[in-house]
Design an enzyme around this catalytic site. Structure first.
Site, short mmCIF file in Angstrom:
data_model
loop_
_atom_site.label_atom_id
_atom_site.label_comp_id
_atom_site.label_asym_id
_atom_site.label_seq_id
_atom_site.Cartn_x
_atom_site.Cartn_y
_atom_site.Cartn_z
N SER A 124 4.92 2.07 7.96
CA SER A 124 4.50 0.90 7.03
C SER A 124 5.62 0.25 6.41
O SER A 124 6.34 1.07 5.52
CB SER A 124 3.35 1.35 6.28
OG SER A 124 2.36 1.74 6.96
N ASP A 179 -2.98 -7.00 2.66
CA ASP A 179 -2.09 -6.49 2.04
C ASP A 179 -0.76 -7.54 1.47
O ASP A 179 -0.75 -8.44 1.96
CB ASP A 179 -1.27 -5.50 3.11
CG ASP A 179 -0.74 -4.25 2.29
OD1 ASP A 179 -0.48 -4.25 1.04
OD2 ASP A 179 -0.24 -3.05 2.83
N HIS A 217 0.90 -1.32 -0.20
CA HIS A 217 0.06 -0.10 -0.10
C HIS A 217 0.86 1.30 0.09
O HIS A 217 0.41 2.45 -0.26
CB HIS A 217 -0.96 -0.09 1.41
CG HIS A 217 -0.22 0.26 2.48
ND1 HIS A 217 0.21 -0.93 3.26
CD2 HIS A 217 0.21 1.37 3.26
CE1 HIS A 217 0.89 -0.36 4.44
NE2 HIS A 217 0.65 0.82 4.29
#
Length: 1638
Positions: A697, A632, A600
């Protein structure tokens, strides 16, 4: 076509590389004519004009001369172009007019540079042609090899068909043979089965007979036992029947409360008594009143009012607390006799609750006790104890022999009325021989001594005649033991008869005596078991069970501790990058040659931006890796070449719930950040326990080994989650195995390969011969003998055969000039050293800098040793890169040609210098040159050493002959020069096979011995006779012509004069040349040397300020002092200067002189020697600061700045001789153990601390470097700038370091003191030593010290604390605990100097214990003990030049003075409180008691202690006497203060008071700190510093009286007014600034 394609790709990549080089900042610098300052001038011009066409045209020239910032001349061929920039934005290029603007000298330099460039281009073209020829020959050889392989394949098919037929025949014969063998085997097996069956039947018969006999014996024994038990049972039940059970139960006692008597009559009362029995079973629920129950524990009597209150509702009253007479008297006293009459008639039975079950149980026990008492009384009345003892003794006899022995003695005991049990004991214990003596003793007890003596004689003679061998001694020993036992038994028998002991007393007396004699010795006996292999093992019966229980408990404790302690984790900040996509920013990390991140982060982007430091590049998203159960995925990006320095992360070996570390960036993406905590693995999901930030992330989760476990996906509400990607990455990046048939036979495959190699061997040798001819042709092209030797070195030995470091080794024996590029690509570190630096935490950049510094040092040493001029070596890097690029393919071809060959060649792994030992022998004269080189495996090192000693004789070489012999093994390096070498003793050492001899044309004679796993010992020998014009080699087939007819000889090193200054003394030749060589100066526009100085003054063109040197002018411009700034060029790296021997850490040993008499030392200190030093001894003048004229002095007459004379040095030694301590470790061992445990518990956060690499240690580099370095440098920073880190590394790695001693430099501290101390010359001493020694201590302790600074809120030590922002308040309230405490303030006198040596050593060993186990190697242990020893036993140099030794105290200038003092303070405080506790209570307190009742904070020798009242009474006189007589430490009575509240006590110079808000704050010693406004210890540099000092004083005095704050506010206002008049800008301070800080 494929070959042409590959060539085209190679040239295309070469063009791309050349374009990238042109874009670099240093591109084009190699064309510029060098003079001083040209690098800075070139960079400034390139930045200004780099994108203009004129600059591009200038850079295309072969040679360039930069005349000034606006003018430059370029040469290309015969044309001289002019670059001129009248304006910065519009420079011009004139290709033909440059020759008119330069001098003849400048033109000559440009022509030389142009010629050099053209020669280089021509050389490249020639070399490229040679490369092409070699590649073509190589390609043809490969094609021939492929043809041979095809032919071999056809032959293999024919051979395979023959083999198949042969195998079929063999299989048929094998099947028949197997059939016959099976039949024979079955027959033999049947015969063996019958034999085994018969033997089993025989064994079963024997076993059954044994069992039958055992059953018969057991039945007899059971019969006797049954008879005894029947008799006992009859007696017991008979006696029980005699007991009257009805008399054992007391009658119930029931009383009716007032108000109910009128409703009761006698019949009802009897019913109530009946109900009492029902009441005991809790069946009758009474309505109201109390029940009187019988109790067996005396309780407090109940009063009348309490009884009435209880009986107003259902309740219970114990019989022992109910006294009817007393209650009636109380009632009459309160209410009168009339009212009380009839009130206490009886109690009505009431409620029976569950809480009274215990009462019923106690009643049952009491009844049982009464029954037993009755039975025992009956037994004693009828003398049944005699019967019971006799029966039990007979039943427990165990065998018939004892039964028949005891029966007559029991009859005698009955007849004479003596204790039966004691008689039976004697019969069972003593041997049969002693029975007559026992009988005699029963009848004649008065002759006990005579009887015992006769028993001893009898037993001793019996042992002598009846026993044999060593058993005689044992039996004689038993005789003595039996005799002593007999005497004791006789005494016991007499006591029993006299006192008429009962059966119970006899049994108890016997059991107690037996247990006291035996104890636990035999139960805990250690059994030694000898195993068949000769080893022995010891086992303890009870100890084994104890150890198992302890080990299980330890495992549980370890598990609990591990769960709560976060382990150390390697930092992985060098493995992450910032990833920017279209929709956001995240983190990526390197795995193999890819960058991984969360999908993402780069979703919707095919191209992402990767950032690492100052590097920002684009990268393509290659693919995504799907993750099971996750929404994901993992995105995979290509690793750009610019990010090759990013370190890859390895996959974790084991995935489980553990402490994991998430490596990411801060929210601003400026700095790397790590998050560590407990993470739970739930399937593929990873749940962490710490707070993450947006932008994390894609960050990696790593375990405590630094291996990759998972990837962070994001934060879902309050839960941060990641995903485990180990299995996904293994499946994605796993290399596919080569497909091969199921019945693949590796041996058969190897046979085919060997057969093919044999067939094609001739063709390969033919190609090799052609390559050798070309090599010989290249050798003949060498124009000088030096070139020949260089070529011989390159072609005669394959690269990588041995790997040596340059440090300390001798260079090649020939006098040939090597370029700087030769050194700058040398291997400076072994694999072991490189791996050690990585494990110690050095980054790649730090290692690269260290290696480059070593290379620079090696190049300078080479230039000085060989008198080589390093002029023109500025372009070494480009030359080195270009040479490597041209020669890379030639080197590969030559290496293949020179590899060792055999019938079946398998390329071996290259052995490094660390892995393979080597001997190298060289001997050269005018007529002959001999060399021998032997490389062997590790297991042959000992043989190699012996061979080296045989080859190198003790005879010196004759004149004109030079020799060098070198030996290098894993543990030894030797270098011998000038000795005759016997080359006939140099022979190869066989590994595990024959020695094969080869003659390789053009090189040497080679002998190879090959063993298992292709291990080889290789000997290369060469004998060359040197004639005029030719070099003849015995082992060569063709002579090689050499134009240079100079003889090859090694010149002995002899003193030479420096060609720059003419001096023959050893000095810095490079610095001498730098100072005296003439160069073109861009500022003076003329040639001159640094020694002559600049022709015109150096001044700034903007502000016209003059400077003494160019460097100061550059600093002035770059610092921004003037408005016009120059463009800052790159910081030039300077090669470190070799450290002179007289400045090294141990050089003082050569400087020390014999003692000259004492000047400052007292009589009780021994003078070792004298070292002349030019340092201040006395300080009689005070500092005068003109800036203090702006402020008004504070009125006080107590404090002053220090001055001193020689007397102060004598005075300072008093603290080392106050009082001698006792051996408290031996005398107070239990106290010491308790104190050690408390110190370990208090500082457990230091466990598993790490050693810091010495180059990563942190200390004050502006401090004095001590003797001897302060002779040349004022600070460590200056020393590091000149000499670098080499001496630090050498001292740490040198094993001889622990045999040397550092020198401590002593000086007095310039500070503010009381005037009476100054008059008494009582000045504090500061000790410091060489910074190398200090940083060795920092290696071991920096991590621990940093950990202590993080624990000030919860621990005692306050290193790194602050009293501001409520810091002091929180610590004082922590001392309060749960209240009810008193406070003790104590300060030692001369704390550092009076610490006992044994205590300081103990604390230091505790600190080493806290290190991680991986650091506790023997080498580190020796180095650490050496460091601690030199802290304890200090050799000190005084400013007077006197050298002495002190063996006590903690030196104030060592790296961890305060941290060590804190740990010692905790230890001493524990001892102090335990000592008082022991004196007052007679026992030691436990650790738990100390923790619950005592709290403290300390900073060095400053301590504040709180003790719970009632735990121990603090006795100051006892404490003072304890410290003096036990530890030899000094505590004054006025330094001990005891209060119920902390107000008025002081800590760290702050007196504790309460503010208006109720918080605890501190007030400093106002007179002391404000005295510096009149008598400072150092001058202030400017007005801003004075203002800052006043503001700092104002912050400290915020809680002081108002007159102090008013005074400081006035002084600050005065300074601010002055600054405003002088246009000096000062910061603004808000109105509540001072109060908010507290």
């Amino acid at each position: 076509m494929a070959q042409a394609g590959r060539s085209g790709d190679a040239f295309a990549s070469l063009d791309q590389r050349r374009e990238r080089q042109e874009e670099q900042a240093q591109s084009g610098l190699d064309k510029v004519f060098y003079f001083q300052g040209v690098v800075e001038l070139f960079n400034r011009m390139k930045i200004a004009y780099g994108r203009t066409p004129a600059w591009t045209a200038l850079m295309k020239c072969n040679a360039i001369y930069l005349k000034d910032f606006k003018t430059a001349v370029g040469v290309e061929g015969t044309r001289y172009g002019l670059f001129f920039a009248e304006e910065v934005t519009k420079p011009t290029w004139s290709p033909d007019i440059g020759a008119n603007l330069i001098t003849l000298g400048e033109k000559a330099c440009l022509d030389a540079q142009n010629a050099k460039y053209e020669r280089l281009q021509a050389s490249l073209k020639t070399t490229s042609g040679l490369v092409h020829q070699v590649m073509e020959k190589t390609r043809e050889a490969k094609e021939n090899l492929e043809k041979a392989n095809k032919i071999q394949e056809q032959l293999d098919k024919v051979i395979e068909s023959n083999k198949a037929l042969h195998r079929k025949i063999q299989e048929r014969n094998r099947e028949k043979m197997q059939e016959y063998m099976v039949r024979l085997h079955n027959t033999q097996k049947d015969r063996d089965d019958w034999v085994q069956r018969c033997s089993r039947l025989e064994q079963e018969n024997v076993t059954l007979q044994k069992r039958l006999k055992e059953k018969e014996n057991a039945l007899v024994s059971v019969g006797w036992d049954l008879l005894g038990w029947i008799v006992i049972s009859v007696l017991v039940f008979g006696l029980i029947s005699l007991a009257d059970a009805q008399n054992l139960t007391p009658p119930a006692k029931i009383v009716i409360t007032p108000g109910q008597a009128e409703f009761m009559d006698l019949a009802k009362l009897e019913k109530i008594q009946v109900r009492k029995y029902r009441l005991d079973s809790c069946e009758l629920p009474p309505e109201k009143g109390c029940v009187l129950y019988k109790d067996y524990l005396t309780t407090r009597p109940v009063s009348f009012l309490e009884l009435m209150a209880k009986c107003s509702k259902p309740d219970w009253v114990s019989e022992s607390s109910y006294n009817e007479t007393t209650l009636m008297e109380e009632c009459i006293q309160i209410f009168g006799a009339e009212w009380c009459e009839g009130k206490l008639v009886d109690l009505v039975p009431r409620k029976c609750g569950e809480q009274h079950v215990l009462v019923n149980i106690i009643e049952q026990i009491e009844k049982t006790r009464e029954v037993v008492t009755l039975i025992y009384g009956k037994v004693m009345s009828y003398r049944l104890d005699m019967w019971i003892t006799s029966i039990f003794s007979l039943v427990l006899a165990g065998n018939k022999e004892k039964l028949f022995k005891m029966a007559p003695f029991i009859f005698v005991a009955w007849f004479l009325n003596i204790p039966v049990f004691l008689t039976c004991v004697a019969v069972n214990i003593f041997p049969v021989v002693s029975l007559p003596f026992i009988l005699f003793q029963i009848f004649m007890p008065q002759f006990v001594l005579v009887n015992a003596f006769l028993l001893w004689l009898t037993l001793t003679l019996t042992a002598f005649y009846w026993s044999e061998g060593p058993k005689i001694l044992m039996e004689i020993s038993y005789a003595l033991v039996y005799t002593i036992g007999f005497v004791l038994w006789s005494l016991g028998l007499a006591v029993g008869v006299t006192l008429k002991l009962t059966m119970v007393h006899q049994i108890l007396m016997f059991c107690v005596v037996a247990a006291a004699i035996c104890g636990t010795k035999f139960a805990c006996t250690t059994i030694t078991v000898q195993h068949p292999d000769g080893t022995t093992a010891k086992y303890t019966r009870v100890g084994k069970l104890k150890n198992n229980v302890v080990n299980q408990c330890k495992k549980v404790v370890t598990t609990l501790q591990t769960r709560g302690v976060i382990p150390a984790t390697p930092a992985k900040t060098a493995s992450i990058v910032i990833v920017e996509g279209k929709n956001g920013t995240g983190v990526g990390f390197r795995f193999m040659n890819y960058i991984l991140t969360a999908e993402h982060v780069v979703q919707g982007s095919d191209i992402a931006t990767l950032k690492n430091g100052s590097v920002s590049v684009k990268s393509k998203v290659i693919k995504t890796i799907p993750i099971f159960e996750s929404v994901d995925n993992v995105a995979v990006l290509k690793l750009p070449p610019e990010l090759n320095s990013v370190k890859p992360i390895k996959l974790a070996k084991k995935v489980q719930s553990d402490y994991l570390t998430l490596t990411a960036y801060d929210p601003n993406f400026q700095h790397a950040a790590t998050f560590t905590g407990w993470c739970i693995i739930d399937g593929n999901w990873l749940n962490n326990s710490f707070d993450t930030k947006f932008g994390n992330s894609g960050a990696p989760y790593c375990d405590h080994d630094g291996r990759l476990v998972g990837i962070h996906l994001g934060t879902q509400g309050v839960l941060s989650q990641g995903i485990v990607i180990v299995d996904a990455l293994k499946n994605t990046f796993q290399l596919a195995d080569q497909c091969r048939p199921q019945n693949f036979d590796m041996d058969e495959f190897l046979e085919k390969v060997i057969a093919g190699t044999k067939v094609s061997h001739a063709a390969i040798l033919k190609e090799l011969e052609e390559l050798r001819e070309e090599v010989q042709f290249l050798k003949k092209k060498c124009v000088t003998y030096d070139d020949y030797w260089l070529c011989q070195t390159i072609f005669g030995q394959a690269k990588g055969k041995t790997k040596k470091t340059v440090r300390g080794r001798k260079h090649l024996v020939t006098k040939r000039a090597l370029g700087k590029g030769h050194f700058m690509k040398m291997r400076m570190l072994t694999d072991e050293e490189y791996q050690n630096m990585i494990e110690k935490g050095f980054s790649a950049e730090e290692i690269r800098e260290a290696v480059n510094a070593l290379r620079e040092q090696a190049w300078l040493n080479y230039c000085i040793d060989n008198d080589v001029d390093d002029e023109g070596e500025e372009d070494w890097y480009d030359d080195m890169v270009e040479t490597d690029r041209v020669n890379q393919e030639i080197d590969e071809a030559i290496e293949r040609a020179m590899e060792d060959r055999g019938e079946f060649y398998q390329k071996k792994s290259r052995l490094t210098f660390v892995e393979q030992a080597m001997m190298h022998l060289i001997q050269v004269s005018k007529e002959r040159s001999q060399t021998a080189k032997l490389e062997v495996q590790k297991e042959n090192e000992a043989q190699l050493v012996k061979m080296f000693e045989r080859c190198v004789t003790d005879e010196n070489t004759p004149e004109g002959t030079t020799s060098i012999a070198a030996l290098s093994t894993e543990d030894d390096v030797r270098l011998v020069e000038g000795k005759v070498i016997d080359f006939t003793k140099a022979k190869n050492i066989p590994v595990d096979g024959e020695i094969r001899r080869e003659i390789i044309p053009g090189t040497k004679c080679t002998e190879i011995s090959t063993g298992p796993e292709n291990k080889k010992n290789i000997l290369k020998k060469k004998d060359t006779h040197i004639a005029e014009g030719k070099v003849e080699t015995k082992s060569s087939q063709q002579p090689v012509d050499v134009k240079d007819d100079k003889p090859v000889a090694l010149e002995q090193r002899k003193p030479r004069a420096c060609k720059w200054c003419g001096s023959s003394q050893k000095h810095d030749y490079r610095e001498c040349r730098f100072q005296r060589e003439k160069r073109f100066c861009v500022y003076c526009a003329a040639m001159h040397s640094m020694f002559e100085g600049h022709i015109r003054p150096i001044e700034c063109t903007s502000c016209k300020k003059s400077f003494s040197g160019i460097e100061k002018l550059e600093d002035h411009v770059v610092s921004g002092e003037c408005q016009k700034k120059l463009i800052e060029g790159p910081v030039t790296t300077k090669a470190p200067t070799p450290v002179p021997d007289w400045l090294k850490i141990f050089a003082w040993e050569d400087d020390i002189l014999p003692p000259e008499g004492k000047t400052a030392l007292p009589e009780n200190v021994t003078l070792i020697g004298h070292i002349p030093v030019d340092k201040l001894v006395s300080r009689t003048k005070k500092v005068q600061d003109p800036l203090l004229g702006l402020v008004t002095p504070w009125k006080q007459d107590m404090y002053d700045s220090t001055t001193w004379t020689v007397k102060a040095y004598t005075k300072m030694f008093e603290k080392f001789h106050y009082h001698d301590p006792v051996d408290f470790v031996e005398q107070y061992a239990e106290f010491v153990l308790l104190c050690d445990n408390m110190v370990l518990r208090e500082h457990d956060y230091m466990a598993n601390s790490n050693i810091t690499p010495i180059m990563s240690t942190e200390k004050n580099v502006n401090s004095t470097p001590a003797y001897p370095k302060f002779q040349a440098y004022d600070s460590e920073a200056e020393y590091l700038e000149d000499c670098g880190w080499q001496e630090y590394l050498d001292v740490v790695s040198d094993p001889e370091t622990i045999n040397r001693r550092p020198l401590w430099w002593c000086f007095l501290k310039n500070e503010v003191l009381k005037r009476e101390k100054i008059e008494d010359s009582d000045i504090r001493m500061i000790l410091c030593t060489d910074p190398i020694f200090t940083r060795i201590g920092a290696m071991f302790e920096q991590d621990q010290n940093n950990r202590m600074k993080q624990q000030t809120e919860i621990r005692s030590a306050q290193v790194g604390w602050t009293p501001f922002f409520g810091g002091l308040d929180r610590r004082v309230r922590r001392l309060y605990g749960d209240g009810d405490r008193y406070f003790v303030e104590m300060d030692w006198t001369r704390y550092d100097g009076t610490i006992p040596k044994s205590l300081f050593w103990r604390i230091r060993q505790i600190r080493f214990f806290f290190l991680h186990d991986s650091h506790k190697t023997p080498k580190m242990r020796r180095l650490y003990n050496w460091y601690v020893k030199n802290l304890l036993e200090k050799i000190i140099l005084l400013p007077t030049g006197e050298v002495c030794q002190v063996k006590k105290g903690n030196p104030s200038g060592q790296f961890s003075t305060t941290v060590d003092n804190n740990m010692i303070n905790v230890w001493l405080t524990t001892f102090e409180v335990s000592y008082l506790f022991f004196k007052q209570r007679g026992r030691l307190p436990t650790e738990k008691e100390l923790q619950e009742n005592c709290s403290m904070i300390c900073y060095g020798d400053d301590r504040l202690l709180s003790i719970r009242k009632g735990f121990v009474e603090y006795e100051p006189d006892t404490v003072i006497d304890m410290y003096k007589n036990i530890f030899g430490m000094w505590v004054k009575r006025n330094n001990i203060k005891i209060q119920d509240t902390p107000e008025g006590l002081s800590f760290c110079g702050l007196t504790i008071v309460k503010s208006s808000t109720g918080a605890y704050v501190g007030v400093p010693n106002v007179n002391k700190i404000l005295s510096t406004l009149e008598n400072p210890v150092r001058r202030l540099p400017d007005v801003e510093s004075l203002w800052g000092k006043l503001v700092s004083l104002r912050i400290l005095c915020e809680n002081a009286p108002s007159n102090v704050k008013h005074f400081l506010d006035e002084q600050i206002s005065n300074v601010e007014e002055f600054a405003a008049r002088e246009n000096i800008q000062l910061p603004e301070v808000g109105p509540d600034f001072y109060s908010r800080i507290w």
